[in-house]
Structure formats: structure tokens, C-alpha cells
Write a protein that holds these residues in place. Sequence first.
Motif, PDB file in Angstrom:
ATOM      1  N   LEU A  69      -5.104   2.004  -5.821  1.00 52.00           N
ATOM      2  CA  LEU A  69      -5.645   1.688  -4.486  1.00 52.00           C
ATOM      3  C   LEU A  69      -6.196   2.975  -3.853  1.00 52.00           C
ATOM      4  N   ASN A  70      -7.534   3.071  -3.795  1.00 54.01           N
ATOM      5  CA  ASN A  70      -8.146   4.306  -3.305  1.00 54.01           C
ATOM      6  C   ASN A  70      -9.019   4.128  -2.071  1.00 54.01           C
ATOM      7  N   ASP A  95       2.862   3.359  -5.117  1.00 54.81           N
ATOM      8  CA  ASP A  95       1.854   3.192  -6.169  1.00 54.81           C
ATOM      9  C   ASP A  95       2.493   2.546  -7.388  1.00 54.81           C
ATOM     10  N   ILE A 149       0.833  -1.215   0.000  1.00 52.47           N
ATOM     11  CA  ILE A 149       0.000   0.000   0.000  1.00 52.47           C
ATOM     12  C   ILE A 149       0.870   1.268   0.000  1.00 52.47           C
ATOM     13  N   THR A 202      -0.578  -1.441  -6.851  1.00 57.04           N
ATOM     14  CA  THR A 202      -1.453  -0.624  -5.995  1.00 57.04           C
ATOM     15  C   THR A 202      -1.655   0.788  -6.569  1.00 57.04           C
ATOM     16  N   MET A 219      -9.623  -2.791  -1.770  1.00 59.34           N
ATOM     17  CA  MET A 219      -9.187  -1.381  -1.714  1.00 59.34           C
ATOM     18  C   MET A 219      -8.757  -0.862  -3.088  1.00 59.34           C
ATOM     19  N   GLY A 220      -8.691  -1.774  -4.048  1.00 58.00           N
ATOM     20  CA  GLY A 220      -8.353  -1.323  -5.403  1.00 58.00           C
ATOM     21  C   GLY A 220      -7.036  -1.870  -5.936  1.00 58.00           C
ATOM     22  N   ALA A 221      -6.354  -2.729  -5.183  1.00 56.30           N
ATOM     23  CA  ALA A 221      -5.094  -3.298  -5.688  1.00 56.30           C
ATOM     24  C   ALA A 221      -5.388  -4.349  -6.752  1.00 56.30           C
ATOM     25  N   LEU A 271      -6.707  -6.354   0.094  1.00 62.25           N
ATOM     26  CA  LEU A 271      -6.034  -5.387  -0.791  1.00 62.25           C
ATOM     27  C   LEU A 271      -6.867  -5.170  -2.054  1.00 62.25           C
TER      28      LEU A 271
END
Length: 419
Positions: free
Chosen positions: A79-80, A36, A33, A76, A60-62, A57
Motif C-alpha cells: 500500500l503506497n 504491512d 493500513i 497492505t 492505494m495498493g492493498a 484500499l
Amino acid sequence: MEKLLIKGGNRLKGKISCSGAKNAALPILAASILCDEKLVLKNLPYLQDITTMFELLGSMGAEILLDENMNFTINTTNLNEIEARYELVKTMRASILVLGPLLARHGKAKIALPGGCAIGSRPVNYHLDSLKKMGVNINLKNGYIEATVDKLKGADIIFDGITVTGTENLMMAATLAEGVTTLQNVAKEPEIKDLAEMLNKMGAKIEGAGSDLIKITGVEKLFGAEVQIPADRIEAGTYLVAAVVTKGEIVIDDINPVRLMRVIEKLKETGAIIEYDNNSISIIMRESIPKPVDIQTAPFPEFPTDMQAQFSVINSISSGIAKVNETVFENRFMHVLELNRMGCNISVKGSQATIKGVHSLFGAEVMATDLRASASLIIAGLCAEGETIVDRIYHIDRGYERIEEKLNYLGAEITRLPS
Ligand code: EPU
């Protein structure tokens, strides 16, 4: 629910390899995380806890990709999301490891508060109190930790008690903080060093991991990296114990013995002969009955709490009486009642168990209560007369990769019964 059927009495013999360590892999995955860019992870074990961390993960957007060499790439970039939902946290307490990285990357996180579990109440106050010293505002609301910070600030932190995931959380948060953070009264488990090495590969500036004082100089940004997950010392220790109780002769490859020194010392006290080099450990048990060994669990480099349940089986078939003091978790004797159903003679008073060696154990239907408790039941089944059925083996699948395959390869007879 799937079960394991174990036919006892076979002597273990042969050579196996260790898988990647769950407790090294989980914080390393959480550390993705912090940047990026892409992280490439090699030797990631195939375990339920790893799948749960992927799910977390992913939620969360990964993006997670597996290549033809079985290496995982975690991307990631997008990951937002900043929330770890209760459905995931309740199945894996290590989800708390995303708290530090989320604060470092997004300045906010919403994590379900882990409740108690079978081995103890396991609060996270050391994590939260230490993060507050770095400027984090924390609210506990509706069963969630809601944490926010404008910019993490370096701080001098002395933990109120030693915590493995707490040390990891703070180390990760501090990598992107403003200024220098020092951490004292920290955990010194090998997995702390593994995480620090990986973070340094990503561009962090961490010194002293594995010692009493960790110093982290905050940097602006972390970058992608490639990392090999080191071997699982507790998995190795578990198979060494299985060799002792079956009067076996096995070699475990891909394991650094330095990570297991207290366990090796105790195994030698049972009468087993152990040899090792940089990358493997061999054990031969020639004594027909192991000698009893007293144990006191404590943070690394002392005897690991994660090996306590397995050693109960050695002591249960030993030639005398052993005392076991569990100083890390307040309730880590849940395996005792099940082991006693197999003929063990173990009594528990507070944090101490007294184990009297008996002539032999007998197979029974038993129920796993947590990961290491399940390992002890399987080990007991290996040396018991007759058949043992271990129920609720989803616990074992959280932390041991292909356990029945590896033990069967060494000569055990274990069958997975479908639900
Ligand atoms: N504690 C607190 N407050 C905190 C944190 C911990 O009171 O904020 C207490 C705990 O309740 C416990 C003691 O401190 O009594 C030590 O707990 P720690 O935080 O070190 O445990 P953890 O980080 O949650 C990790 C491993 C465990 C292992 C312990 C101890 C991971 C993912 N988990 O847990 O592994 O038993 O350290 O070595 O690294 C396992 O693999 O089976 C397992 C349980």
C-alpha cells in the motif's frame, strides 16, 4: 434504478440472524493500513459501503482476497498511495477513516473533503483540529485535505464535540505515535470498543475504549491479526421495529442486547414483550395498537440517531402523540415528507418532530433519501394497506445485507424490481 415493491399487511414471524456491523467493519478495514501484514476478517457484511472501502484500499495498493469460507484477507504490504479521491469519498463519507492510518504509516495523506449530505452538514473539523494537536500540518486545497507530519506525537486531546469516526481516526493515528495520547469527550459507541480490541490484537496499546477517557501508548509497529466483525445493532433494532408494526413475533440471533438497551427500553414502552440472553433477542407484539414513545437521540449509551427514522413508523400508527428530538444531526427528518405521503401525520419544527398516531397507513410510491430513511419507508410499507414502491434503494444496499430476503423469510412480501 432498482426499486422495492412491498405488499403490506403480513405479520412477521420467525427467526433470523444479524449480519456483521457496517460501522464496526469500516474503521476495522481502514485500520489495515496501519500494518504491512495480512488481516483476516470474518463476518464482513456484503454491503455497498464495504465494497466502496475495498475500492478505496485497492486504489492505494492493498490486495483483497476472499477465501472459500467467505473470510476476507487484506494484504497492505504494497500500500503506497496516500490519496482518497473525490469519486469515492462523495459516495461514502466514512472514507475519512483512512486519514489517521495514512498519517501514522506514511506521514502524509490527501483526502477529498467530504461535503454535506442528506442528514446534515457533517464537517470534519473535530478530526482535523485534534490531528493538529499531534503535530499534523493541514492544508485545505482544491476540495482536498492535504495533511503531513514527520512523526505523530502523543498529545492530550479533548474533542470539541463528540464524534464517532473522529474518535476512531485519532485512536488509529495514536497507535503508532511517539509517546502517550489521551482522548477525552470521546464517542463511546460499541464500535469504538470493537476497533480498540482489534487494534490491540494487532499489537496496539489502548486502554479505556468505551469509557470517557481513552489512553493510547504509541508502539513501533503493528502486526497482522484475525478478527470477527460483531453483529449490527442497528440492523437488529430495525427488524425489532418491523416486528412491532406488523404485530409480529420474531427472534434475532447473533446479537448482544447490551448494545441495544435504550432501543429495547423504548420498544417495551410500545407494549411489545421482549426477552433476551447473551446472544439473541426475541420480541412479541400482542397489543393491536402500539403506545406512543417520546425519543431524544444522543451519543451512546443514549438512544441512537440511526434508529430515529424507524421509530417514526411505530409512533405513526400509535394510540397517541409522540415527540422526537434529534440532537445529533441537524437535518435527519428527510423521511418525514415521504412517510406523510403514506398517511402519517408528522410535523417538524427545528430539531423536534411531533407525530400523531393515525388509524392506518396506505401504500404509495416513495423515495429513499438516506440509509435509515429507506429503512423507515420499508417498515411503513410492511404495515401499510396495499402496495408501496420504494425508489432509490441504493441507499438501503449501503447498509442492510439482503434486507428483502431476510424480511421475506419472516413472512413479508417484498420484490426487488429491476431498473
Ligand atoms: N461533527 C462536527 N465536526 C466533526 C465531526 C462531527 O461538527 O468533525 C458533528 C456532525 O455533523 C454530527 C455530530 O457531530 O452533527 C456527530 O457526528 P459523528 O462524527 O459522530 O458522525 P460520523 O462519525 O460521521 C457515525 C456513523 C453514522 C452515525 C453517527 C452518529 C459510521 C461510519 N457512521 O458517523 O452512521 O449516524 O456516527 O452515531 O460509523 C448510518 O449508519 O446510517 C450512519 C449515518
